[in-house]
Design a protein around this motif. Structure first.
Motif, PDB file in Angstrom:
ATOM      1  N   HIS B 727       0.812  -1.212   0.000  1.00  0.00           N
ATOM      2  CA  HIS B 727       0.000   0.000   0.000  1.00  0.00           C
ATOM      3  C   HIS B 727       0.853   1.273   0.000  1.00  0.00           C
ATOM      4  O   HIS B 727       1.970   1.269   0.526  1.00  0.00           O
ATOM      5  N   GLY B 728       0.299   2.332  -0.575  1.00  0.00           N
ATOM      6  CA  GLY B 728       0.830   3.675  -0.386  1.00  0.00           C
ATOM      7  C   GLY B 728      -0.240   4.444   0.359  1.00  0.00           C
ATOM      8  O   GLY B 728      -1.410   4.392  -0.023  1.00  0.00           O
ATOM      9  N   MET B 729       0.121   5.162   1.407  1.00  0.00           N
ATOM     10  CA  MET B 729      -0.925   5.707   2.279  1.00  0.00           C
ATOM     11  C   MET B 729      -0.885   7.222   2.425  1.00  0.00           C
ATOM     12  O   MET B 729      -1.497   7.779   3.310  1.00  0.00           O
ATOM     13  N   ARG B 730      -0.103   7.880   1.527  1.00  0.00           N
ATOM     14  CA  ARG B 730      -0.031   9.336   1.647  1.00  0.00           C
ATOM     15  C   ARG B 730      -0.643  10.042   0.433  1.00  0.00           C
ATOM     16  O   ARG B 730      -0.217  11.136   0.077  1.00  0.00           O
ATOM     17  N   ASN B 731      -1.591   9.380  -0.195  1.00  0.00           N
ATOM     18  CA  ASN B 731      -2.269   9.988  -1.334  1.00  0.00           C
ATOM     19  C   ASN B 731      -3.698  10.341  -0.966  1.00  0.00           C
ATOM     20  O   ASN B 731      -4.610  10.231  -1.776  1.00  0.00           O
ATOM     21  N   ASN B 732      -3.900  10.715   0.266  1.00  0.00           N
ATOM     22  CA  ASN B 732      -5.232  11.124   0.691  1.00  0.00           C
ATOM     23  C   ASN B 732      -5.201  12.598   1.059  1.00  0.00           C
ATOM     24  O   ASN B 732      -4.183  13.116   1.541  1.00  0.00           O
ATOM     25  N   PHE B 733      -6.322  13.241   0.797  1.00  0.00           N
ATOM     26  CA  PHE B 733      -6.375  14.703   0.909  1.00  0.00           C
ATOM     27  C   PHE B 733      -7.500  15.093   1.854  1.00  0.00           C
ATOM     28  O   PHE B 733      -8.583  14.503   1.812  1.00  0.00           O
ATOM     29  N   VAL B 734      -7.214  16.084   2.668  1.00  0.00           N
ATOM     30  CA  VAL B 734      -8.211  16.444   3.688  1.00  0.00           C
ATOM     31  C   VAL B 734      -8.445  17.956   3.730  1.00  0.00           C
ATOM     32  O   VAL B 734      -7.593  18.756   3.346  1.00  0.00           O
ATOM     33  N   LYS B 735      -9.645  18.287   4.217  1.00  0.00           N
ATOM     34  CA  LYS B 735      -9.939  19.658   4.649  1.00  0.00           C
ATOM     35  C   LYS B 735     -10.123  19.591   6.158  1.00  0.00           C
ATOM     36  O   LYS B 735     -10.544  18.550   6.684  1.00  0.00           O
ATOM     37  N   LEU B 736      -9.831  20.687   6.816  1.00  0.00           N
ATOM     38  CA  LEU B 736     -10.140  20.752   8.235  1.00  0.00           C
ATOM     39  C   LEU B 736     -11.600  21.172   8.379  1.00  0.00           C
ATOM     40  O   LEU B 736     -12.144  21.875   7.528  1.00  0.00           O
ATOM     41  N   THR B 737     -12.220  20.727   9.459  1.00  0.00           N
ATOM     42  CA  THR B 737     -13.589  21.166   9.737  1.00  0.00           C
ATOM     43  C   THR B 737     -13.597  21.863  11.085  1.00  0.00           C
ATOM     44  O   THR B 737     -12.880  21.454  12.007  1.00  0.00           O
ATOM     45  N   LYS B 738     -14.368  22.913  11.152  1.00  0.00           N
ATOM     46  CA  LYS B 738     -14.500  23.624  12.422  1.00  0.00           C
ATOM     47  C   LYS B 738     -15.974  23.921  12.632  1.00  0.00           C
ATOM     48  O   LYS B 738     -16.635  24.450  11.731  1.00  0.00           O
ATOM     49  N   ASP B 739     -16.445  23.561  13.789  1.00  0.00           N
ATOM     50  CA  ASP B 739     -17.869  23.749  14.109  1.00  0.00           C
ATOM     51  C   ASP B 739     -18.755  23.184  12.993  1.00  0.00           C
ATOM     52  O   ASP B 739     -19.735  23.797  12.571  1.00  0.00           O
ATOM     53  N   GLY B 740     -18.376  22.033  12.495  1.00  0.00           N
ATOM     54  CA  GLY B 740     -19.182  21.336  11.495  1.00  0.00           C
ATOM     55  C   GLY B 740     -19.019  21.844  10.077  1.00  0.00           C
ATOM     56  O   GLY B 740     -19.630  21.329   9.145  1.00  0.00           O
ATOM     57  N   LYS B 741     -18.191  22.887   9.892  1.00  0.00           N
ATOM     58  CA  LYS B 741     -18.035  23.474   8.556  1.00  0.00           C
ATOM     59  C   LYS B 741     -16.653  23.136   7.988  1.00  0.00           C
ATOM     60  O   LYS B 741     -15.643  23.283   8.676  1.00  0.00           O
ATOM     61  N   ALA B 742     -16.644  22.652   6.726  1.00  0.00           N
ATOM     62  CA  ALA B 742     -15.365  22.320   6.087  1.00  0.00           C
ATOM     63  C   ALA B 742     -14.672  23.598   5.638  1.00  0.00           C
ATOM     64  O   ALA B 742     -15.304  24.493   5.060  1.00  0.00           O
ATOM     65  N   LEU B 743     -13.374  23.684   5.906  1.00  0.00           N
ATOM     66  CA  LEU B 743     -12.606  24.883   5.539  1.00  0.00           C
ATOM     67  C   LEU B 743     -11.726  24.569   4.331  1.00  0.00           C
ATOM     68  O   LEU B 743     -10.930  23.634   4.369  1.00  0.00           O
ATOM     69  N   ASP B 744     -11.882  25.335   3.269  1.00  0.00           N
ATOM     70  CA  ASP B 744     -11.041  25.143   2.088  1.00  0.00           C
ATOM     71  C   ASP B 744      -9.607  25.566   2.395  1.00  0.00           C
ATOM     72  O   ASP B 744      -9.375  26.700   2.833  1.00  0.00           O
ATOM     73  N   ILE B 745      -8.679  24.684   2.101  1.00  0.00           N
ATOM     74  CA  ILE B 745      -7.265  25.030   2.305  1.00  0.00           C
ATOM     75  C   ILE B 745      -6.844  25.936   1.144  1.00  0.00           C
ATOM     76  O   ILE B 745      -6.970  25.542  -0.026  1.00  0.00           O
ATOM     77  N   PRO B 746      -6.340  27.143   1.435  1.00  0.00           N
ATOM     78  CA  PRO B 746      -5.961  28.036   0.330  1.00  0.00           C
ATOM     79  C   PRO B 746      -4.731  27.512  -0.412  1.00  0.00           C
ATOM     80  O   PRO B 746      -3.875  26.866   0.186  1.00  0.00           O
ATOM     81  N   ALA B 747      -4.674  27.799  -1.701  1.00  0.00           N
ATOM     82  CA  ALA B 747      -3.552  27.315  -2.503  1.00  0.00           C
ATOM     83  C   ALA B 747      -2.269  28.011  -2.084  1.00  0.00           C
ATOM     84  O   ALA B 747      -2.291  29.149  -1.635  1.00  0.00           O
TER      85      ALA B 747
END
Lengths: 196, 747
Positions: B727-747
């Motif tokens: 397996h390769g396990m570092r090809n997953n991407f996440v957003k942080l969520t705060k108070d139930g809201k997903a936050l877009d990571i700025p480029a």
């Protein structure tokens, strides 16, 4: 009632309570056992509680398995947590086999007793009750009192309410209450919790 | 409750005597406490018990235990050790708390509820073993041995793994240590230099330590770290390629803040620079490598500028590193890494590291890659190997391997796909031994499907873990402190001034007796074997016998080693000097024939989608993944795993240090729990990082449950390394969520 008879009665009660806290098995948890148990409850005026237990058992398709599951959940490994591991050290040292277990074993030794090879840990509730029974048989009331106040009550008074409040079966609520009543003095002495 | 007597009132009850008469008839005659036959001895005082071999991680430091009345009070390094010496790490110290963990498994348990939502009932060993034996036998009878899959891990899992693999005859065995960790490294080096590399870099005598992703200092193996520190103290330069300012990066002379997934491009550019500028070891290459021409042609496209662009680092820095390595060659330590199952392009990266070592002539020389001359290989006592053909080997399709360079066992994904689909055959029995596939293998939902497809699941472990919730039968194993086992061999120096090394052999011996009804792997496996009709093939009756038989091949015994203080020492030999027949395949024709690049090749990984960050994970110095998350001492030291977030990104998102956040990944999977934010310039903007092994879902873990976030729960996209099937396990991407809201990571 003579003192000797009383000591035998006390010894019998401790042994019976130790038996009640063994893992449920049809080998010993049979009609004879429950008849004696209900009789004892009746003696102490706990008739309602006895009926409650009888009712729970009679309405079960496999009451032994019910009690095994409940014993496992309460005392061995349970979901969401094991409710009340029956070891003194868990309450006094926040660990299995803490220094409190060693002190308990030392006390057994001072009184001329030892652990059998197939025994559980020395500070297991069952063994502590067995030990108290043996002290009573020897009419060592001073030893019994000392053990109760220094090594038994300090943890048992934390253990008992956990079981009484969390259990889903009236049998265990009754058993821990019975043990509580029998080992409780009017005034509990304060006891310091060991640092984990 | 109306019942409210006190002891005094109790005893005053008039009819007490009548009530107590029948009590004795219904109690057992035996008690656990009995009159001592001899005069009481009082406390026996402290004793030092030798022969401990740590397994809080897998480095196996040698231990002694300070024992009082059968109770382990403290663990220390064995003063006789020439490996870890008297030192052990935080985890090693905390072994005491594993031993006495209240939540540890104590008795065989049967799940009378559902898989995943267990209701446990204590049962006898006989009942447990009867059930395991009969259920597994039924699977074999109905579906053949291939109907059983095994997920083993750790020293105790070897014996049962051999039973199921060799004796029962299933190929469907997947070890996390291979397929989710170091198997790619071992396979890449085996197919380059003919040997698995371990971490056998002579850092204490080197001039340059070169780390790609290895975060030594956070990843602690005592003797390895000692060697690393000795090297640094001796003036070795340190180069660290890592997107994160790791503990190692903090000590580095050159920190290469590389874009995740591009390490191979970086290594190719360094090698191409060395070749193009005649800065490689021509003598070594001529004598000890093959395929140089094809190799140098294949990598020639990797100019400094091209790699700089791909890796998002300055070209001048790549050159600086290449020059530093060349100037100090051959005394440079190119570290092969350990956990390397990162991106699904990892075999080629590991091949690159092996080839770079060759260009620098850094094999078998001071400060290079140097396998120590260990004691002669000890005899292997286990279940006898048997031939089972490849008809039911999922890694073979019409006599051709699916993953040609897989490490031992069957690639995990092949087993899971087969178990779920029932094709090409049903897998209906599952044995999990010391592994926690729920937190080691990506895509937890898929793992659940595997368990739900089974007729029978058994787990053996010391602790409840996320996978034990899926067992039908759960067996409690004695821990590394309570059993004989694994033999560690190696070399070291008795005195720092010694010219030649000394060899050591250290078998594991119990420091205390196993409590409750915990049993060791030989007992459990043999009893299951008997019930499956394999009694005659049982190789040893006890674990002690197994270790003693193994030691006999070195003319020593458990008794003799114990008398030596738990560690046998014997003269060793200098490890330096390249063997005449040592060859490095810079271009590997066999790999090319299998349809893969014969020379190390870079394959780009998926770019981070807009609004997301790449999820990176690693180790903390005080935990060994999820294995130690419930240890109260270690939990106290580091109970949660804050997420590393770049400070500029944090500012744009309005997040500050200590804010509580959750996660959602690009496939819509949300974290079950939350953690806090660590705001730092020491992480790239396109990545977030957290320590692995937190956020257990098992409520049986009083201390560990729900603490921090389970990174594995967010690793749902599966990448497979094409050469090895790992397996390769570092090809997953996440957003942080705060108070139930997903936050877009700025480029």
């Amino acid at each position: 009632m003579s003192e000797s008879n009383t000591s035998q009665d006390i010894a019998s009660l401790y042994r019976f309570m130790a038996q009640c806290m063994q893992y449920p098995d049809s080998e010993w948890m049979n009609d004879d056992f429950f008849n004696v148990f209900y009789n004892l409850l009746g003696t102490f005026g706990a008739i309602t509680e006895g009926k409650e237990i009888r009712n729970a058992l009679e309405h079960s398709s496999d009451f032994i398995e019910d009690l095994q599951i409940e014993y496992t959940r309460l005392f061995i490994n349970g979901v969401p947590h094991v409710v009340a591991p029956p070891f003194a050290s868990v309450y006094m040292d926040k660990s299995i086999q803490g220094s409190f277990a060693l002190r308990t074993l030392s006390f057994y030794r001072e009184k001329g007793f030892t652990m059998e090879d197939n025994a559980d840990l020395p500070d297991h509730l069952v063994h502590e009750l067995e030990f108290l029974s043996l002290l009573a048989e020897e009419e060592d009331f001073t030893g019994e009192e000392e053990f109760l106040s220094k090594l038994f009550r300090p943890w048992y008074k934390q253990f008992c309410p956990r079981v009484a409040e969390e259990t889903r079966h009236p049998y265990y609520r009754m058993v821990v209450t019975l043990i509580d009543s029998f080992t409780k003095e009017e005034e509990e002495d304060g006891f310091q919790l060991n640092e984990a | 409750m109306a019942f409210n007597l006190t002891r005094r009132k109790f005893l005053q009850t008039a009819s007490l005597a009548a009530a107590t008469i029948p009590l004795s008839k219904v109690v057992s005659a035996e008690t656990g406490v009995a009159k001592a036959s001899l005069e009481p001895k009082g406390t026996m005082g402290d004793t030092t018990v030798v022969g401990g071999l740590c397994e809080m991680c897998f480095w196996r430091c040698q231990l002694v235990g300070k024992v009082r009345d059968g109770q382990l009070m403290k663990l220390e390094g064995n003063p006789k050790s020439i490996d870890n010496g008297s030192a052990i790490c935080a985890r090693g110290n905390a072994g005491v708390k594993l031993l006495y963990d209240v939540d540890r498994l104590k008795y065989p348990l049967k799940n009378v509820g559902k898989r995943g939502e267990p209701v446990w009932k204590r049962i006898s060993w006989k009942e447990a073993l009867d059930e395991c034996g009969s259920k597994l036998k039924a699977v074999v009878d109905q579906h053949g041995p291939q109907g059983i899959c095994v997920f083993p891990h750790g020293a105790s899992a070897k014996y049962p793994m051999h039973f199921f693999e060799r004796t029962v005859g299933t190929h469907n065995v997947s070890e996390a240590s291979f397929f989710q960790c170091r198997g790619i490294r071992d396979s890449a080096y085996v197919n380059t230099i003919g040997k698995a590399p371990g971490e056998m870099v002579d850092m204490s005598n080197t001039k340059v330590i070169f780390l790609v992703g290895s975060h030594l200092g956070e990843n602690i193996h005592v003797s390895h770290i000692k060697s690393y520190m000795k090297g640094l103290q001796g003036g070795a330069k340190l180069v660290v390629a890592d997107p994160r300012y790791s503990a190692a990066a903090a000590k580095s002379d050159i920190w290469v803040q590389i874009k995740p997934g591009t390490d191979t491009a970086y290594l190719l550019a360094i090698m191409n620079y060395l070749v193009k500028n005649n800065k490689y070891d021509k003598e070594f290459v001529a004598k000890h490598t093959s395929g140089f021409d094809k190799f140098s042609t294949a990598i020639s496209e990797w100019t400094l500028d091209k790699a700089a662009k791909e890796c998002d680092i300055p070209a001048a820095q790549i050159k600086e590193v290449a020059e530093l390595l060349a100037a100090n060659a051959p005394n440079v330590a190119i570290h092969p890494g350990r956990h390397v199952s990162w991106y699904g392009n990892d075999f080629q990266r590991e091949r690159s590291l092996a080839c770079l070592t060759a260009l620098l002539g850094a094999y078998y020389v001071k400060g290079g890659w140097v396998p120590p001359k260990n004691p002669a290989k000890l005899g292997k006592t286990s279940w006898a190997p048997q031939e089972h053909g490849n008809e039911h080997n999922l890694n073979f399709l019409k006599d051709k391997k699916v993953y040609a360079f897989n490490p031992p066992g069957t690639p995990t994904e092949l087993i899971r796909d087969c178990a779920i689909s029932g094709k090409p055959y049903p897998i209906k029995g599952c044995v999990v031994w010391g592994q926690n596939p729920m937190q080691t293998i990506p895509n937890q939902e898929k793992m659940k499907q595997v368990f739900n497809a089974m007729d029978f699941v058994m787990c053996v472990d010391v602790m409840p873990t996320d996978v034990t919730m899926w067992a039908d039968i759960l067996l409690p194993e004695s821990s590394y402190l309570e059993r004989h086992d694994e033999i560690k061999t190696g070399v070291g120096k008795v005195k720092a001034t010694d010219k030649e090394p000394t060899q050591f052999i250290a078998p594991r011996m119990p420091l205390v007796e196993a409590m409750f009804e915990r049993k060791d792997q030989v007992y459990i496996t043999n009893e299951i074997a008997k019930r499956m009709g394999h009694e005659k093939e049982i190789p040893v009756q006890t674990l002690e016998e197994l270790v003693d038989k193994t030691l006999a091949s070195a003319n020593i015994s458990l008794a003799s080693v114990k008398a030596e203080g738990g560690i046998h020492l014997q003269p060793g030999f200098s490890p330096y000097g390249v063997p005449e027949d040592f060859m490095v395949q810079l271009f590997n024709e066999e790999i090319a024939a299998a349809g893969h690049p014969g020379a190390p090749t870079y394959k780009a990984v998926e770019e981070v989608p807009a609004g997301y960050a790449r999820l990176l994970y690693g180790r903390t110095p005080v935990h060994t993944f999820n294995r130690s998350q419930n240890n109260v001492w270690l939990n106290h030291e580091m109970s949660t795993n804050p997420v590393w977030l770049n400070n500029e990104v944090a500012a744009k998102l309005g997040l500050k240090e200590g804010d509580t956040v959750g996660f959602i990944n690009s496939e819509g999977v949300k974290s079950r729990t939350t953690t806090t934010v660590k705001v730092t310039p020491g992480i790239r903007k396109d990545a977030v990082y957290m320590y692995h092994g937190y956020g257990s879902a098992n409520p049986l873990l009083t201390a560990g449950v729900g603490q921090g976030v389970d990174d594995q729960s967010l690793i749902t996209k599966i990448a497979i390394d094409p050469e090895t099937g790992c397996h390769g396990m570092r090809n997953n991407f996440v957003k942080l969520t705060k108070d139930g809201k997903a936050l877009d990571i700025p480029a």
